[in-house]
Design a protein around this motif. Structure first.
Motif, mmCIF file in Angstrom:
data_model
loop_
_atom_site.group_PDB
_atom_site.id
_atom_site.type_symbol
_atom_site.label_atom_id
_atom_site.label_comp_id
_atom_site.label_asym_id
_atom_site.label_seq_id
_atom_site.Cartn_x
_atom_site.Cartn_y
_atom_site.Cartn_z
ATOM 1 N N TYR A 118 0.827 -1.214 0.000
ATOM 2 C CA TYR A 118 0.000 0.000 0.000
ATOM 3 C C TYR A 118 0.857 1.258 0.000
ATOM 4 O O TYR A 118 2.031 1.239 0.372
ATOM 5 C CB TYR A 118 -0.975 0.002 1.181
ATOM 6 N N ALA A 119 0.215 2.337 -0.462
ATOM 7 C CA ALA A 119 0.858 3.656 -0.468
ATOM 8 C C ALA A 119 -0.030 4.616 0.304
ATOM 9 O O ALA A 119 -1.250 4.415 0.397
ATOM 10 C CB ALA A 119 1.044 4.144 -1.904
ATOM 11 N N LEU A 120 0.557 5.641 0.870
ATOM 12 C CA LEU A 120 -0.227 6.594 1.658
ATOM 13 C C LEU A 120 0.269 8.022 1.436
ATOM 14 O O LEU A 120 1.444 8.254 1.182
ATOM 15 C CB LEU A 120 -0.165 6.244 3.148
ATOM 16 N N VAL A 121 -0.670 8.951 1.517
ATOM 17 C CA VAL A 121 -0.364 10.384 1.558
ATOM 18 C C VAL A 121 -1.239 10.957 2.656
ATOM 19 O O VAL A 121 -2.472 10.896 2.555
ATOM 20 C CB VAL A 121 -0.708 11.096 0.241
ATOM 21 N N ARG B 36 -5.678 18.195 3.435
ATOM 22 C CA ARG B 36 -4.822 18.932 2.517
ATOM 23 C C ARG B 36 -3.554 19.428 3.181
ATOM 24 O O ARG B 36 -3.522 19.659 4.396
ATOM 25 C CB ARG B 36 -5.579 20.097 1.901
ATOM 26 N N ASN B 37 -2.529 19.549 2.372
ATOM 27 C CA ASN B 37 -1.292 20.228 2.756
ATOM 28 C C ASN B 37 -1.094 21.410 1.828
ATOM 29 O O ASN B 37 -1.329 21.303 0.627
ATOM 30 C CB ASN B 37 -0.077 19.307 2.624
ATOM 31 N N THR B 38 -0.665 22.520 2.403
ATOM 32 C CA THR B 38 -0.421 23.721 1.599
ATOM 33 C C THR B 38 1.001 24.210 1.829
ATOM 34 O O THR B 38 1.439 24.320 2.977
ATOM 35 C CB THR B 38 -1.430 24.822 1.977
ATOM 36 N N THR B 158 -5.982 16.265 -5.803
ATOM 37 C CA THR B 158 -5.829 17.513 -6.557
ATOM 38 C C THR B 158 -4.508 18.162 -6.182
ATOM 39 O O THR B 158 -4.016 18.025 -5.057
ATOM 40 C CB THR B 158 -6.965 18.523 -6.278
ATOM 41 N N LEU B 159 -3.939 18.871 -7.142
ATOM 42 C CA LEU B 159 -2.753 19.697 -6.903
ATOM 43 C C LEU B 159 -3.039 21.045 -7.553
ATOM 44 O O LEU B 159 -3.371 21.105 -8.743
ATOM 45 C CB LEU B 159 -1.519 19.049 -7.531
ATOM 46 N N PHE B 198 0.680 26.562 -2.858
ATOM 47 C CA PHE B 198 0.453 25.313 -3.586
ATOM 48 C C PHE B 198 -0.222 24.329 -2.635
ATOM 49 O O PHE B 198 0.262 24.142 -1.504
ATOM 50 C CB PHE B 198 1.768 24.720 -4.096
ATOM 51 N N THR B 199 -1.304 23.719 -3.081
ATOM 52 C CA THR B 199 -2.079 22.829 -2.204
ATOM 53 C C THR B 199 -2.236 21.455 -2.839
ATOM 54 O O THR B 199 -2.628 21.342 -3.998
ATOM 55 C CB THR B 199 -3.476 23.421 -1.923
ATOM 56 N N PHE B 200 -1.928 20.441 -2.051
ATOM 57 C CA PHE B 200 -2.196 19.057 -2.444
ATOM 58 C C PHE B 200 -3.328 18.555 -1.556
ATOM 59 O O PHE B 200 -3.279 18.727 -0.333
ATOM 60 C CB PHE B 200 -0.953 18.185 -2.233
ATOM 61 N N SER B 201 -4.361 17.955 -2.145
ATOM 62 C CA SER B 201 -5.464 17.480 -1.304
ATOM 63 C C SER B 201 -5.928 16.096 -1.747
ATOM 64 O O SER B 201 -5.771 15.704 -2.900
ATOM 65 C CB SER B 201 -6.651 18.459 -1.338
ATOM 66 N N ALA B 202 -6.474 15.355 -0.792
ATOM 67 C CA ALA B 202 -7.100 14.053 -1.050
ATOM 68 C C ALA B 202 -8.532 14.150 -0.545
ATOM 69 O O ALA B 202 -8.768 14.508 0.609
ATOM 70 C CB ALA B 202 -6.354 12.944 -0.320
ATOM 71 N N ASN B 203 -9.480 13.837 -1.421
ATOM 72 C CA ASN B 203 -10.907 14.011 -1.091
ATOM 73 C C ASN B 203 -11.663 12.719 -1.351
ATOM 74 O O ASN B 203 -11.459 12.088 -2.398
ATOM 75 C CB ASN B 203 -11.513 15.121 -1.958
#
Lengths: 201, 211
Positions: A118-121, B36-38, B158-159, B198-203
């Motif tokens: 698995y991978a994670l962020v 999200r991380n910004t 998203t980025l 710059f924002t990376f998000s997982a939704n």
């Protein structure tokens, strides 16, 4: 009486999870997994030791919604002056702890089979606590501080699933920094966690 | 770890996502929760840092999505001290090409929105004077571009990059010409000040509000 009912209910729940998952192997939709173990981190200056815990729910066969906690027990060095970016005489005798909370998705590449990758962020926050471990004449030059630092993490892991338990090993890179008015502490770190987890199918 | 390297890592994560299968779940009314991380870059006084936060998203149509976010950003100037920003706001994300969001491919979009910000700057060297701006409130507008990628039917990564312009009191770090030390300057007159984010998000899309 109430206690006995509670215990019976808990046993029934555990049995229900177990029987329903008897023939299931590997991650799959609606599975819940819990892991509690030890972890280590290295920030290129010292080793840090953690209690690691996580809780995850498989929203689909591939995607897990997961939360992780790292509680810092200690480190191989007890001196902030080797880590902080601004070196002040006030930092002599200061140490720090970093407790982290992460939340986000994990993507499982190999569902419904014993072996999984698995991978994670996961974004997160790190609670930084500085404290005096060695005072001069009973005098602490720098006050104890608590601060919350945003962090980013990316990583992956391997796992082997049985009916109720799984073995796992995970690594993640954590990036961020703690800043206060007087100095800053980089929070970049590679963390490893490994051990045994429970899966409720 | 420089912020540029972090951005490269975020791009790599998005790239890995392109190898994974995706089917369209997204449609108007879709509701998602996300994290999200910004990365805060190119603030006028040179402060840079990382933020973390959360958001919910409501889709208004195949090509029109919205995000409602909170970010806590902690930044460091070139010298010592720190800057904290609390952002709470919203953006409209318009995907002009192809079939809109949820497509198997990377979906580029434009964004524009509005935000409220609480900012605080502090610095102190050894036992010198403490400079503290206190909490400063400002309102902001932001515009930018981004890319969306669905991994599976419900998970969206998203980025995006955006420039955010704040209208409020101007507070920034200033290096004293004589001592060479950082100070905090706060100008009471209202002015414009901006930074690049710059924002990376997982939704994760949970359900449809319209159905």
């Amino acid at each position: 009486m109430m206690q006995r009912k509670g215990i019976l209910l808990l046993l029934a729940l555990v049995l229900g999870f177990s029987v329903s998952g008897w023939s299931q192997a590997g991650v799959h939709k609606n599975m819940v997994q819990v892991q509690g173990t030890f972890g280590v981190g290295n920030n290129f200056h010292e080793w840090k030791y953690y209690v690691y815990g996580d809780l995850g729910f498989m929203a689909s066969d591939h995607i897990e919604i997961n939360g992780v906690i790292f509680a810092n027990l200690g480190s191989s060095a007890n001196d902030l002056t080797g880590v902080a970016e601004y070196i002040s005489p006030n930092l002599f005798g200061q140490d720090y702890r970093t407790h982290s909370l992460f939340f986000g998705p994990r993507y499982h590449f190999m569902p419904n089979q014993p072996f999984d990758v698995y991978a994670l962020v996961q974004p997160g926050v790190t609670l930084v606590h500085t404290q005096t471990v060695q005072s001069v004449g009973g005098f602490a030059a720098e006050p104890a501080r608590n601060g919350l630092a945003p962090v980013f993490s990316v990583g992956g892991g391997l796992a082997y699933y049985g009916s109720f338990f799984h073995l796992f090993g995970e690594t993640r890179f954590v990036a961020g920094g703690y800043y206060n008015e007087a100095y800053s502490i980089p929070l970049n770190e590679i963390r490893l966690a490994f051990g045994l987890g429970f899966n409720f199918n | 770890m420089s912020l540029q390297r972090l951005l490269i890592m975020a791009v790599m994560v998005m790239g890995m996502g392109s190898l994974l299968p995706a089917q369209g779940f997204y449609q108007g009314g879709s509701f998602a929760l996300g994290v999200r991380n910004t990365a805060n870059l190119f603030t006028e006084d040179g402060s840079a840092g990382i933020g973390a936060g959360g958001q919910f998203k409501i889709g208004f149509g195949p090509k029109v999505n919205t995000e409602w976010f909170y970010d806590y950003i902690s930044s460091k100037p070139a010298d010592f001290g720190f800057r904290q920003d609390h952002h709470i706001g919203w953006s409209v994300q318009f995907a002009p090409f192809k079939q809109g969001y949820g497509d198997k491919a990377f979906v580029p979009y434009f964004l524009g929105g509005q935000c409220f910000d609480l900012t605080r700057l502090r610095t102190q060297r050894s036992n010198g004077p403490l400079y503290d701006s206190g909490q400063i409130f400002s309102a902001a507008v932001q515009v930018g571009v981004g890319v969306s990628k669905f991994i599976g039917p419900r998970l969206e990564l998203t980025l995006q990059g955006q420039y955010m312009v704040h209208l409020g009191k101007d507070a920034h770090f200033h290096q004293d010409e004589i001592t060479g030390l950082n100070e905090v300057e706060v100008h009471n007159e209202t002015s414009l000040a901006g930074h690049l984010l710059f924002t990376f998000s997982a939704n994760y899309y949970l359900f449809n509000l319209w159905k």
